[in-house]
Design a protein around this motif. Sequence first.
Motif, PDB file in Angstrom:
ATOM      1  N   VAL A 201     -23.165 -13.668  15.948  1.00 15.64           N
ATOM      2  CA  VAL A 201     -24.392 -13.614  16.750  1.00 15.64           C
ATOM      3  C   VAL A 201     -24.937 -15.021  16.988  1.00 15.64           C
ATOM      4  CG1 VAL A 201     -26.802 -12.869  16.727  1.00 15.64           C
ATOM      5  CG2 VAL A 201     -24.985 -11.264  16.117  1.00 15.64           C
ATOM      6  N   ALA A 202     -24.885 -15.891  15.977  1.00 21.08           N
ATOM      7  CA  ALA A 202     -25.360 -17.267  16.162  1.00 21.08           C
ATOM      8  C   ALA A 202     -24.523 -17.988  17.215  1.00 21.08           C
ATOM      9  CB  ALA A 202     -25.314 -18.019  14.831  1.00 21.08           C
ATOM     10  N   ALA A 312     -10.210  -6.697  18.103  1.00 18.34           N
ATOM     11  CA  ALA A 312     -10.722  -7.560  19.167  1.00 18.34           C
ATOM     12  C   ALA A 312     -11.065  -8.916  18.556  1.00 18.34           C
ATOM     13  CB  ALA A 312     -11.960  -6.959  19.825  1.00 18.34           C
ATOM     14  N   PHE A 313     -10.881  -9.965  19.356  1.00 17.73           N
ATOM     15  CA  PHE A 313     -11.283 -11.296  18.919  1.00 17.73           C
ATOM     16  C   PHE A 313     -12.799 -11.430  18.964  1.00 17.73           C
ATOM     17  CE2 PHE A 313      -6.892 -12.115  20.137  1.00 17.73           C
ATOM     18  CZ  PHE A 313      -6.463 -12.965  19.127  1.00 17.73           C
ATOM     19  N   VAL A 314     -13.345 -12.070  17.939  1.00 13.58           N
ATOM     20  CA  VAL A 314     -14.759 -12.463  17.908  1.00 13.58           C
ATOM     21  C   VAL A 314     -14.779 -13.937  17.489  1.00 13.58           C
ATOM     22  CG1 VAL A 314     -15.978 -10.274  17.624  1.00 13.58           C
ATOM     23  CG2 VAL A 314     -14.875 -11.284  15.643  1.00 13.58           C
ATOM     24  N   ASN A 315     -14.435 -14.794  18.432  1.00 15.79           N
ATOM     25  CA  ASN A 315     -14.181 -16.205  18.136  1.00 15.79           C
ATOM     26  C   ASN A 315     -15.387 -17.114  18.291  1.00 15.79           C
ATOM     27  OD1 ASN A 315     -11.492 -16.221  17.307  1.00 15.79           O
ATOM     28  ND2 ASN A 315     -10.720 -16.261  19.403  1.00 15.79           N
ATOM     29  N   GLN A 316     -16.579 -16.558  18.478  1.00 17.92           N
ATOM     30  CA  GLN A 316     -17.750 -17.412  18.669  1.00 17.92           C
ATOM     31  C   GLN A 316     -17.928 -18.438  17.546  1.00 17.92           C
ATOM     32  OE1 GLN A 316     -17.608 -14.122  19.075  1.00 17.92           O
ATOM     33  NE2 GLN A 316     -18.960 -13.393  20.706  1.00 17.92           N
ATOM     34  N   PRO A 317     -17.736 -18.074  16.246  1.00 17.56           N
ATOM     35  CA  PRO A 317     -17.916 -19.091  15.202  1.00 17.56           C
ATOM     36  C   PRO A 317     -16.816 -20.147  15.186  1.00 17.56           C
ATOM     37  CG  PRO A 317     -18.140 -16.863  14.303  1.00 17.56           C
ATOM     38  CD  PRO A 317     -17.543 -16.726  15.671  1.00 17.56           C
ATOM     39  N   GLU A 319     -15.534 -21.229  18.303  1.00 16.85           N
ATOM     40  CA  GLU A 319     -15.806 -21.961  19.538  1.00 16.85           C
ATOM     41  C   GLU A 319     -17.028 -22.867  19.425  1.00 16.85           C
ATOM     42  OE1 GLU A 319     -13.945 -18.216  22.040  1.00 16.85           O
ATOM     43  OE2 GLU A 319     -16.125 -18.497  21.924  1.00 16.85           O
ATOM     44  N   VAL A 320     -18.007 -22.491  18.625  1.00 16.30           N
ATOM     45  CA  VAL A 320     -19.203 -23.323  18.418  1.00 16.30           C
ATOM     46  C   VAL A 320     -18.934 -24.175  17.183  1.00 16.30           C
ATOM     47  CG1 VAL A 320     -21.684 -23.312  17.987  1.00 16.30           C
ATOM     48  CG2 VAL A 320     -20.671 -21.582  19.491  1.00 16.30           C
ATOM     49  N   ALA A 321     -18.660 -25.459  17.404  1.00 18.83           N
ATOM     50  CA  ALA A 321     -18.104 -26.319  16.347  1.00 18.83           C
ATOM     51  C   ALA A 321     -18.996 -26.388  15.111  1.00 18.83           C
ATOM     52  CB  ALA A 321     -17.848 -27.714  16.911  1.00 18.83           C
ATOM     53  N   ARG A 322     -20.309 -26.376  15.296  1.00 21.56           N
ATOM     54  CA  ARG A 322     -21.192 -26.519  14.133  1.00 21.56           C
ATOM     55  C   ARG A 322     -21.129 -25.324  13.189  1.00 21.56           C
ATOM     56  NH1 ARG A 322     -25.659 -23.391  14.906  1.00 21.56           N
ATOM     57  NH2 ARG A 322     -26.218 -22.844  17.077  1.00 21.56           N
ATOM     58  N   LEU A 323     -20.580 -24.184  13.656  1.00 19.82           N
ATOM     59  CA  LEU A 323     -20.485 -22.996  12.818  1.00 19.82           C
ATOM     60  C   LEU A 323     -19.165 -22.930  12.049  1.00 19.82           C
ATOM     61  CD1 LEU A 323     -21.932 -20.313  15.271  1.00 19.82           C
ATOM     62  CD2 LEU A 323     -23.120 -21.482  13.403  1.00 19.82           C
ATOM     63  N   ARG A 324     -18.204 -23.778  12.398  1.00 24.46           N
ATOM     64  CA  ARG A 324     -16.895 -23.699  11.741  1.00 24.46           C
ATOM     65  C   ARG A 324     -16.960 -23.927  10.230  1.00 24.46           C
ATOM     66  NH1 ARG A 324     -13.988 -27.461  16.259  1.00 24.46           N
ATOM     67  NH2 ARG A 324     -14.183 -25.994  18.013  1.00 24.46           N
TER      68      ARG A 324
END
Length: 363
Positions: A201-202, A312-317, A319-324
């Motif tokens: 979600v973030a 399903a892919f949920v790749n938001q964390p 794609e957003v580098a600060r969340l990696r």
Amino acid sequence: MTRREVLLAAAGGVVAIGAGGAWGWRASVGSQEAYRLYQAALRAPLPQDPAAADLIRAATLAANGHNTQPWRFRVGPGTIDILPDMTRATPVVDPDDHHLFVSLGCAAENLARAGTAAGRPGVLETGADGMIRYTFTVGEPRPDALSAAIPARQSCRAVYDGRPVAPDAIEALQRAALGDGVRCVILTERSAMARLGDLVVAGNDAQMGDPAFSSELKHWLRFNPASAMRHGDGLYGAAAGSPVLPDPLGHLAFDLFVTAAGEADKYAAQMRSSAGAAIFFGAAADRASWIAVGRACQRFALTATALGLKLAFVNQPVEVARLRPDLAALAGEPGLRPDAVLRFGYGPARPFSPRRPVGAVLA
């Protein structure tokens, strides 16, 4: 490799504005039956004596980011090369082409599995530039459960039913992801899944707040069967449970009704309904490792499909580098760069996404 489904809440009100009559509506959106026949041809079983084009068709059914299908295939004597198609890159969501090369790895795994199953066994080799070569011979067909799952695999962006997955199935998924230095951490404990949901979600909030992200996403949306078949690529709304709309109304509905809050609610519900999630880590941050991650993701996805699971892919964390770093810590792999996240569980069937014909992907 990342796809976003379109939330078209209240689209019925938009549809009522100038639908132009039943005939005009059908002409603008196309036929669901025509789309079903189109998909059946794409996913038909391989013939007994397959040509290279038949194997390439199977390869194109692989998972890939935004369904851009960023690949080209070059056929030689006893070889099929997979090349990156940089005209299909997505520089906003994927600025270093990470997802693009993961997508090539997914296609390579399908190619090798289909080749072995259909009597064209061979080996895959990856060059430093990201080109992949499949060198094959003629042999005895060796079909298996994973090759049989190639036509049925899809990214199902739906709410699942929340049922847990049996431990032996989890073990099978874990085994499928091993190889070429790839690490796969599977989460099933509910508190860990809740933390992962917060990261998803973030990431969604950050992306939906970026006009460039929304513009790039919108470019790949296909709102009806006619558009999906005409383009042969992109994110088909019906596959995500969205209503079928003519293109102008679809774009208008996206602008009016797709919001960060609405998308956040949708992803939160999807994560709560999932039985678990898998987080993938490659051996290094380079093209060869990203391709290896793609192969592992595809094996995982084919295994899940063979087990009757949706994913399903949920790749938001990712794609957003600060969340990696937070995602890596959650997986117990601090200091590593995560490469992909897949949620899985038991869920409904949805229409398949489109694919381009083999002739359109030959180099």
